[in-house]
Design a protein around this motif. Sequence first.
Motif, short mmCIF file in Angstrom:
data_model
loop_
_atom_site.label_atom_id
_atom_site.label_comp_id
_atom_site.label_asym_id
_atom_site.label_seq_id
_atom_site.Cartn_x
_atom_site.Cartn_y
_atom_site.Cartn_z
N LEU A 613 0.84 -1.20 0.00
CA LEU A 613 0.00 0.00 0.00
C LEU A 613 0.87 1.25 0.00
O LEU A 613 0.63 2.20 -0.75
N LEU A 614 1.88 1.23 0.82
CA LEU A 614 2.75 2.40 0.92
C LEU A 614 3.57 2.60 -0.34
O LEU A 614 3.87 3.73 -0.73
N ARG A 615 3.90 1.51 -0.99
CA ARG A 615 4.67 1.60 -2.24
C ARG A 615 3.97 2.49 -3.26
O ARG A 615 4.60 3.20 -4.01
N ASN A 616 2.65 2.45 -3.23
CA ASN A 616 1.90 3.29 -4.17
C ASN A 616 2.16 4.77 -3.98
O ASN A 616 1.99 5.57 -4.88
N PHE A 617 2.51 5.12 -2.77
CA PHE A 617 2.69 6.54 -2.49
C PHE A 617 4.14 6.97 -2.58
O PHE A 617 4.46 8.14 -2.53
N TYR A 618 5.01 5.98 -2.70
CA TYR A 618 6.43 6.29 -2.72
C TYR A 618 6.74 7.27 -3.83
O TYR A 618 6.44 7.01 -4.99
N GLU A 631 5.99 11.29 10.49
CA GLU A 631 5.07 10.28 11.03
C GLU A 631 5.81 9.34 11.98
O GLU A 631 5.27 8.93 13.00
N TYR A 632 7.03 9.03 11.62
CA TYR A 632 7.77 8.14 12.51
C TYR A 632 7.98 8.79 13.87
O TYR A 632 7.76 8.17 14.91
N SER A 633 8.35 10.06 13.86
CA SER A 633 8.61 10.70 15.16
C SER A 633 7.30 10.89 15.92
O SER A 633 7.28 10.82 17.16
N GLU A 634 6.21 11.12 15.20
CA GLU A 634 4.90 11.24 15.88
C GLU A 634 4.56 9.95 16.62
O GLU A 634 4.12 9.96 17.76
N ILE A 635 4.76 8.85 15.94
CA ILE A 635 4.43 7.56 16.54
C ILE A 635 5.31 7.29 17.75
O ILE A 635 4.86 6.75 18.76
N GLN A 636 6.56 7.71 17.65
CA GLN A 636 7.46 7.50 18.78
C GLN A 636 7.12 8.43 19.93
O GLN A 636 7.16 8.05 21.09
N LYS A 637 6.77 9.66 19.58
CA LYS A 637 6.55 10.68 20.61
C LYS A 637 5.23 10.49 21.33
O LYS A 637 5.10 10.74 22.51
N ARG A 638 4.21 10.13 20.58
CA ARG A 638 2.87 10.07 21.16
C ARG A 638 2.27 8.68 21.04
O ARG A 638 1.44 8.43 20.17
N PRO A 639 2.69 7.79 21.90
CA PRO A 639 2.02 6.49 21.87
C PRO A 639 0.58 6.62 22.37
O PRO A 639 0.27 7.57 23.11
N LEU A 640 -0.24 5.71 21.97
CA LEU A 640 -1.65 5.79 22.31
C LEU A 640 -1.87 5.67 23.82
O LEU A 640 -1.34 4.78 24.47
N ASN A 641 -2.65 6.59 24.36
CA ASN A 641 -3.02 6.51 25.77
C ASN A 641 -4.52 6.29 25.84
O ASN A 641 -5.31 7.17 25.50
N ARG A 676 -3.93 10.39 2.84
CA ARG A 676 -3.92 8.95 2.56
C ARG A 676 -2.48 8.42 2.61
O ARG A 676 -2.23 7.34 3.12
N ALA A 677 -1.57 9.24 2.10
CA ALA A 677 -0.17 8.84 2.16
C ALA A 677 0.30 8.76 3.61
O ALA A 677 0.94 7.79 4.02
N ARG A 678 -0.07 9.76 4.37
CA ARG A 678 0.30 9.76 5.79
C ARG A 678 -0.24 8.52 6.49
O ARG A 678 0.45 7.89 7.27
N ARG A 679 -1.47 8.23 6.18
CA ARG A 679 -2.08 7.07 6.81
C ARG A 679 -1.33 5.79 6.44
O ARG A 679 -1.01 4.98 7.30
N ALA A 680 -1.04 5.67 5.14
CA ALA A 680 -0.33 4.47 4.69
C ALA A 680 1.02 4.36 5.40
O ALA A 680 1.44 3.26 5.79
N ILE A 681 1.67 5.48 5.58
CA ILE A 681 2.97 5.46 6.27
C ILE A 681 2.81 4.94 7.69
O ILE A 681 3.53 4.06 8.15
#
Lengths: 1044, 214
Positions: A613-618, A631-641, A676-681
């Motif tokens: 899916l992500l390949r489509n947005f590459y 997006e990577y830093s967001e996921i690291q910084k804000r884990p789900l609470n 959509r790209a963000r989401r796929a990432i």
Amino acid sequence: MFRSRSWFGGGLWKPKNPHSLEHLKYLYNVLSKNHTVSENNRGLLVETLRSIAEILIWGDQNDSSVFDFFLEKNMLSFFLRIMKQKCGSYVCVQLLQTLNILFENIRNETSLYYLLSNNHVNSIIVHKFDFSDEEVMAYYISFLKTLSLKLNAHTIHFFYNEVNEHTNDFPLYTEAIKFFKHSEGMVRIAVRTLTLNVYRVEDASMLGFIRDRTAAPYFSNLVWFIGNHIIELDTCVRNDADHQSQNRLSDLVAEHLDHLHYLNDILCLDIPDLNKVLTEHLLHKLLVPLYVYSLMKQKNVLCQNQDEKKHVSVVVALFLLSQVFLILSHGPLVRTLAAIILKSDLDIIRDGASKVLEEYAEISSNKAIAFAPPKESLEKSLENLSESQADLKESCEGQSQNDELPVNTLTKKQRERGMNEPGTSFDTTILDAPPENLSNPDQLEITIPNETVEEMKHLNVTDEEKEQRLALESPLAPQQLPNDPIQESLTNKPFLQTILNSLYCNENDYTALFGLCLLYALASNKSVNAEMLDLVLSPSQQVPTKNWYNETLVDRLIHIITLSCQTNAKVRLVTLELTIKLLTRLVMSEGRSLLHDTHLASIEAAKEQSTALLRNFYKSEDIFLDMFEDEYSEIQKRPLNVEWLMMDSNILLPPTGTPMTGIEFSKRLPCGEVERARRAIRVFFLIRRLSLTLNMEVETQLPLTNPATCIEVNNVLDLSKSYLLSSCLTGFIWGAKERRATRIYDGKYNSDLIACTVVWKDGQKIRRFLVIDVLQLILVEPDTKKLGWGVAKLVGFLQDIEVAGDKDDSRCLHLTIHKPLSSSASNRVPLLSAKFIFDDHIRCMAAKQRLTKGRIKARQKKMSQIARLLDIPTSMPHCSTPPNYAFMSMRPERATGRGHKKDQPRPMFTVNKVPGFAAQLRQDGVVRSSSGSTTPNGRRSDGSPNGRARENGLRSRDNSPKMPRPRSEEIPMEDMRLRKASLAANGSGLPSIVCSDRKDSTVSGTSSNGELALAIKKRSEETSFTSPQVQDLKPRRKGQVETV
Amino acid sequence: MSYAYLFKYIIIGDTGVGKSCLLLQFTDKRFQPVHDLTIGVEFGARMITIDGKQIKLQIWDTAGQEAFRSITRSYYRGAAGALLVYDITRRETFNHLTTWLEDARQHSNSNMVIMLIGNKSDLDSRREVRREEGEAFAREHGLVFMETSAKTAANVEEAFINTAKEIYEKIQEGVFDINNEANGIKIGPQHSPTSPGGLAGNGGQGGAQGGGCC
């Protein structure tokens, strides 16, 4: 005549000292001469009341005779007399405020006892003020609250009158709770505060009164109040498909949370009898009938007898129950509720709903499980309390049949039971019970909490049914294991079925999110015992089921994960993250994954799918790389609470795609290509992480930039291994021209070093060396004492730079370093935006070329890293040339921290192809040995602690005091206002190398008076850049130095 | 007493920073601190005028209730403004500001106006927190800052009124949903276009200063 005299103090002269017994005597006179409040003396009375408060507080601290006089003259009775005249809010408010001031400020215990001793305060409490006046109401409730803060084991007896069994009263409490549902929020809060303050006073007799006389009416009314709130909330959700009343909904949700926290605060005070009553009411009148029964699809089963029975939508019910399990921690309540949700089957409920009412009259301790209004209003119940003994007795009997639980008998019964069968006490025994006990069927029955047993009794379960149920659920016989017990009995367990069915994301993930939340909340509530969750949620602690997990549930979770990898999936990111969180919890046991191969294969398939899916947005968007890293830093910084998630009322509305609602990205569907790209990432990251966890692997490819390999501000660099494109440096590298020239061709230089002047927007100029590394751009300040060494003063990523020439000056470049793209920060203030002036046009052009190329190369390098992650074949050759470790070699301490990088694909090589530049590369080994040799003694040993710190992921700057860097004092450490924040922290480190005194001054300078200090330093820096360095070098370099 | 708006405030900060004294000083000037007597109170109301409009301020001190999570939570949510107070003579009260602020931001509605108050400015000789530090903290967190003295009444008036002004401006900008009482703002009885009654305050206005209702 009397009136006019009263204006002048009633004939008595007014003493000059306002703080004296005489003054109080004078005020007493005023009061006694103004018995009747009138238009004319109102102002005087108010003034007198104020003065009295002031004198009393003064007396409390200075002169006890003041209080004696106040008491002797019974002055509080004047207060009462004035109050009773219905004198209007002006005087009333002042009276109440005077009392507030009195009770708030008196420190002397004896003074307090004096004030409370003659029951006047209780008379004031029960006085019927004009509560329709919001000002009077506010002052009155504050007065009660102030009093409640004075409660303790001694003072309680002034408020709680324990004359005999039937005439005891406690007006402070009973008057206050009448306002528990006042329309004014602050009043309600004050009432709650007061009740909590009362409950925590440890006085058995008072608590007995609270429990026997007020608990049932208060709690039943409270529960009814909360329930109605829920129904309003439900209506709000139902009628708001288009997100119009978000504010109202968020208030209702917050209010429900307030209620739950209030209930939890009461339960946490751990008053056994009170908790018992409260738990009963909550379970019987709110949590089970309104919350849990709403989970039932076939509502008719429950509504046979009471067709007007209320319920809320499944979504709301799941949401509310999640909140309950996230907030409440009272064991008996939480365990019972969990048992009802997870274990009760259709037969119990069907029989129960009809038969409980029949049995109702016989068993007095049982109550109907129904969300129904209380028998009478709280005011009325409380009035009954104060009525005559006979009436009271009657009403008590009536209540004990309807509402009230005869706690004494019940607890007694339980105690007996607990004694006879040790296994039945639910608090400790179960947890302490040795595992072998659990394999005994009789004992197992006991593991259902006591109250569950009670509950089941209400529901009229026969012994046969019980056994049947146990047979279905029990994990006892190992031969049962292959069959999925859940599967078998699921259809018969309506509540559990609803929860599991909510996980199907047919149209969207609206209910799935709440189902996940509830399961997660159940699994994480510490008071729900593990045995209960055994078969539903968590991996078992028991040997036979140790490696067991709920396949049905896991199937459904994996289904959500699979769904979310599809194009146009209707699964929101938050749902996916929660699914993964729950799944990890279910199948990871002691760091090992229990997942069967088939399930594992599904996860791997999902991972493939998300990659596809992500390949489509590459590369489809220019900002792809920026988004990827953000997006990577967001996921690291804000884990789900999950607790915070459950505070957000927005998720109660059907999932939407439009950002116009203000709902954050992860809680809605993507809108437009970029999202959509963000989401796929993000989907890619989440599933990749899950896959790694399940396989017990460590992430080695993310983040794209390994922070351990980056230069940071204040790192010390060995510049001698860089090629100097600077005439300025020749000044202090004595006679080095020839040597350098040879070295260049020796192949020992590999980074570009270009001297330049940096001109900031505000006109400040600083001389720096511009170093262009593989990924980074570094502004270096050379060290004056140690030749060829420098300190990084500003670091930016080449991928974020923007270079532009200057049309008026061919030696100038305009350089902007942006901060990494971040979706959370709206305005992007660049890290650096300045003009760079080079020595000549050639160098300027070279720098521009290097920068532009550096940017492209840095981005290409990362894009090819992503390509590798996504299994996209790249045209770029991998490892065609040895990696460029140029800068690593400059910083020997890095060498140790690099070990773990070996497995990684080698970074792309960037060769200097610019004419006029000579830069060479070396093999790793050469670098090491040469860096060792060029490093001054002592540096090596410093390296390792630093390297380690960096490996730990600490953004450690080189502030280790162990790092003796002889430095010139003339060169200040601080500059670059852009890094002020980090400098403030760093400032403490580097100057300490010079001397400790300096360190202190620098620290305070930067932290408190930053700008000023910086400005001064910058100025001195400029001058120090050339001359002091030169001077410094002189003795060592035999006077060969010449400025250029 | 009629008013155009009613703003509910809370006062937060460590114990002993003088919250209740500030409150009393503002709501009842009769307690002029000419004498060496510290008097405080937990609740007070006062009318002020902003932009020609009568505005009633109701101030609730949350002292002594920190033990209960539900209570602090609710207080924060019900307030339109908050005075975050520290004591300039005690460094630790300043150090705890971050915790208070985090709490406030977590529980309150996002529009709540927070004013930072360095109290006891009369005790300059015992000062432990410099004025600039307070200013810097306020700047960093987007708060309005002021040093006050409940004892000399310096800036007390201004602290409460400036906060009210800011809330008032936010109302004019349409940031606050004034029809939602949970925000700590209430429209005065006769100003309310929709609600003719039902509010607690409608009944007994008559008892106010000038009017006779005996």
